[in-house]
Design a protein around this motif. Structure first.
Motif, PDB file in Angstrom:
ATOM      1  N   SER A 101     -22.256   3.123 -35.211  1.00  0.00           N
ATOM      2  CA  SER A 101     -21.535   3.714 -36.341  1.00  0.00           C
ATOM      3  C   SER A 101     -20.490   4.719 -35.877  1.00  0.00           C
ATOM      4  N   HIS A 110     -17.683   2.357 -40.463  1.00  0.00           N
ATOM      5  CA  HIS A 110     -18.563   3.366 -39.881  1.00  0.00           C
ATOM      6  C   HIS A 110     -19.555   3.940 -40.888  1.00  0.00           C
ATOM      7  N   LEU A 123     -22.280   1.379 -41.527  1.00  0.00           N
ATOM      8  CA  LEU A 123     -23.032   1.196 -40.286  1.00  0.00           C
ATOM      9  C   LEU A 123     -23.953   2.391 -40.037  1.00  0.00           C
TER      10      LEU A 123
END
Length: 219
Positions: A92, A101, A104
């Protein structure tokens, strides 16, 4: 535009509230082969999900959660690759597409807790601040204002110096700042990755900043 900013609170967290809904948990339970959990409470759903996930190898579980959450953005090969890399790295923070990101991070932390640390733990930063004048406050404006107080080794300053200075477009601000919420009066709450802004990178709690808007040259 000149702004006056007061940083009122900065904290580091390892999960974000409301990142997952009960509907998400029920859908994931179905993905992991456990159905008929629709009437369970949130704590019960989390307990069931932890049990269901534990029947799978970490990489398998990662692929299932990634497919559920990001199948519109990632193909099968990308999901397979990320599910492997997640066990080794903070994906991430390192994945090339920074627009992913945020999700994630949420996926990583769900798996981190389910497997008691088999996945690396990532962190998020939540900044509470006041800004005046409270006019046209966007993610880009806030990052440009924060540039005045962040340490020189901050990764945003190193990677996006021209954008912060108004010399280039700063579209990346939308992905760097995961959430920007107006609280009350002139107060805001910003959420981002610790990779982008960490708690110890703020030099001043109160400061003035001159934000320069990017103006493209006429053809």
């Amino acid at each position: 535009m000149k702004y006056h900013i007061i940083i009122t609170k900065v904290k580091t967290v390892d999960e974000l509230k409301n990142a997952w809904t009960d509907d998400d948990y029920v859908a994931l339970l179905n993905q992991f082969g456990l159905e008929d959990a629709g009437n369970a409470t949130t704590p019960e759903l989390l307990e069931l999900l932890a049990m269901a996930i534990s029947d799978f190898e970490p990489e398998e579980a990662a692929a299932i959660v990634l497919n559920y959450k990001l199948s519109d953005h990632l193909n099968e090969n990308q999901i397979a690759q990320i599910s492997h890399e997640m066990l080794l790295d903070k994906i991430s923070e390192e994945y090339a597409d920074i627009s992913l990101h945020h999700q994630l991070f949420n996926i990583n932390q769900l798996l981190y807790k389910a497997y008691n640390g088999s996945f690396p733990s990532a962190k998020a930063t939540i900044v509470e601040f006041e800004i005046t004048p409270n006019k046209d406050i966007t993610k880009e404006v806030v990052l440009k204002a924060f540039d005045k107080t962040l340490a020189n080794n901050n990764v945003i300053k190193r990677l996006f110096s021209k954008q912060l200075a108004g010399k280039e477009e700063f579209d990346e601000a939308e992905s760097i700042v995961w959430d920007l919420t107006a609280d009350e009066n002139n107060s805001y709450i910003l959420t981002t990755s610790e990779y982008w802004i960490s708690k110890d990178e703020f030099k001043d709690a109160e400061f003035d900043a001159n934000v320069i808007e990017f103006e493209p040259e006429d053809d």
